[in-house]
Enzyme design. Structure first.
Site, PDB file in Angstrom:
ATOM      1  N   CYS A 138      39.595  13.663  14.260  1.00 51.34           N
ATOM      2  CA  CYS A 138      40.799  13.464  15.077  1.00 51.34           C
ATOM      3  C   CYS A 138      41.854  14.549  14.787  1.00 51.34           C
ATOM      4  O   CYS A 138      42.302  14.703  13.649  1.00 51.34           O
ATOM      5  CB  CYS A 138      41.379  12.076  14.792  1.00 51.34           C
ATOM      6  SG  CYS A 138      43.052  11.820  15.402  1.00 51.34           S
ATOM      7  N   GLY A 139      42.253  15.285  15.816  1.00 50.74           N
ATOM      8  CA  GLY A 139      43.236  16.348  15.649  1.00 50.74           C
ATOM      9  C   GLY A 139      44.590  15.842  15.191  1.00 50.74           C
ATOM     10  O   GLY A 139      45.244  16.448  14.329  1.00 50.74           O
ATOM     11  N   HIS A 140      45.039  14.718  15.766  1.00 57.41           N
ATOM     12  CA  HIS A 140      46.332  14.150  15.369  1.00 57.41           C
ATOM     13  C   HIS A 140      46.299  13.706  13.906  1.00 57.41           C
ATOM     14  O   HIS A 140      47.313  13.803  13.199  1.00 57.41           O
ATOM     15  CB  HIS A 140      46.692  12.974  16.270  1.00 57.41           C
ATOM     16  CG  HIS A 140      46.986  13.363  17.685  1.00 57.41           C
ATOM     17  ND1 HIS A 140      48.028  14.203  18.029  1.00 57.41           N
ATOM     18  CD2 HIS A 140      46.371  13.042  18.848  1.00 57.41           C
ATOM     19  CE1 HIS A 140      48.056  14.371  19.348  1.00 57.41           C
ATOM     20  NE2 HIS A 140      47.053  13.676  19.866  1.00 57.41           N
ATOM     21  N   CYS A 141      45.149  13.203  13.462  1.00 57.70           N
ATOM     22  CA  CYS A 141      45.004  12.793  12.063  1.00 57.70           C
ATOM     23  C   CYS A 141      45.142  14.000  11.132  1.00 57.70           C
ATOM     24  O   CYS A 141      45.756  13.912  10.063  1.00 57.70           O
ATOM     25  CB  CYS A 141      43.651  12.123  11.832  1.00 57.70           C
ATOM     26  SG  CYS A 141      43.359  10.665  12.865  1.00 57.70           S
TER      27      CYS A 141
END
Length: 272
Positions: A70-73
């Site tokens: 996950c990029g946001h993670c």
């Protein structure tokens, strides 16, 4: 004849420089994304086998549910790392707060248990309540270390008044400072004060009376030893949900006599 030539950046380069300068002028911090699976100081890595041991109502808990891809993670990781370091380096925070993360892509049973539908999802678990899906609260504040800390400090401040009654807290302090002969009279003052309280407060107020009478019988050390006993039980993670709230109420009220805010033993980190 030598002709000097002034080199000037291309238009796209100038625009990039202007954009960076503008961001710096506004105080914007450019954070580099990091691997969310890495071990972070002050942050527990939880699994289905260790979750209940650490998120059990003994402390306030903030838990990130993430997926490695996950990029946001990845962008959240530096902020979460800073949060863990801040809690780890502050004894007052460390004694009241758990900061943790769960690889919900790998440990899908935990994601399903707490209704995780997207990543990252951050859940707050209050002290004094069993870590169930119904009791968990979605964290909806800002996702920077400063905002996380602000949120947790607010919860700790709110927790100081849990089950406590200001008028009886004053009598509790008076009781502790009083001579043995004067303590019975203070107990009677508390019993009179109970009759003036709202119905919900009367139940908590009765604990003040019970604790005072036991201290007269067993000595003033009773408050400290009883608080330590309850904290050990809550920290064990073996207390049934039905009893956890009541034990947390008692711990909070006992802290009015000891002058010490109820807190659990320190946890280790990186349990996975």
């Amino acid at each position: 004849m030598l002709i000097s030539q002034q080199l000037t950046p291309s238009y796209p380069s100038r625009m990039r420089l202007l954009a960076i300068s503008a961001l710096l002028a506004l105080g914007v911090c450019i954070v580099v994304a990091e691997d969310p699976t890495q071990s972070l100081p002050g942050v527990l890595d939880l699994t289905p086998d260790t979750f209940d041991k650490h998120v059990n109502g003994a402390k306030h808990a903030l838990v990130e549910f993430y997926a490695p891809w996950c990029g946001h993670c990845k962008h959240l990781t530096p902020h979460y790392k800073a949060l863990g370091e801040a809690v780890q380096n502050d004894p007052a925070l460390k004694s009241h707060v758990v900061v943790a993360k769960v690889n919900a892509d790998e440990h899908r049973s935990l994601g399903e248990k707490f209704g995780i539908r997207g990543y990252p999802t951050i859940k707050y678990f209050a002290r004094g309540k069993a870590a169930t899906s119904d009791n968990s609260q979605p964290y909806e504040g800002g996702r920077s270390s400063d905002k996380f800390l602000e949120f947790l400090k607010q919860k700790i401040e709110e927790d100081k008044g849990f089950a406590r009654i200001d008028s009886l807290d004053k009598l509790a302090k008076k009781f502790v400072a009083a001579s043995k002969d004067a303590k019975d009279a203070i107990v009677k003052d508390v019993e009179k004060a109970l009759k003036k309280l709202e119905k919900n407060d009367q139940a908590n107020g009765k604990h003040y009376v019970t604790f005072m009478k036991r201290a007269i019988e067993k000595g003033d050390d009773y408050f400290t030893t009883e608080l330590a006993r309850l904290e050990r039980m809550v920290s064990s993670g073996s207390v049934a949900a039905a009893k956890l709230d009541e034990m947390s109420r008692k711990s909070s009220i006992l802290s009015a006599f000891t002058g010490k805010e109820a807190a659990a033993d320190d946890d280790g980190v990186n349990e996975e």
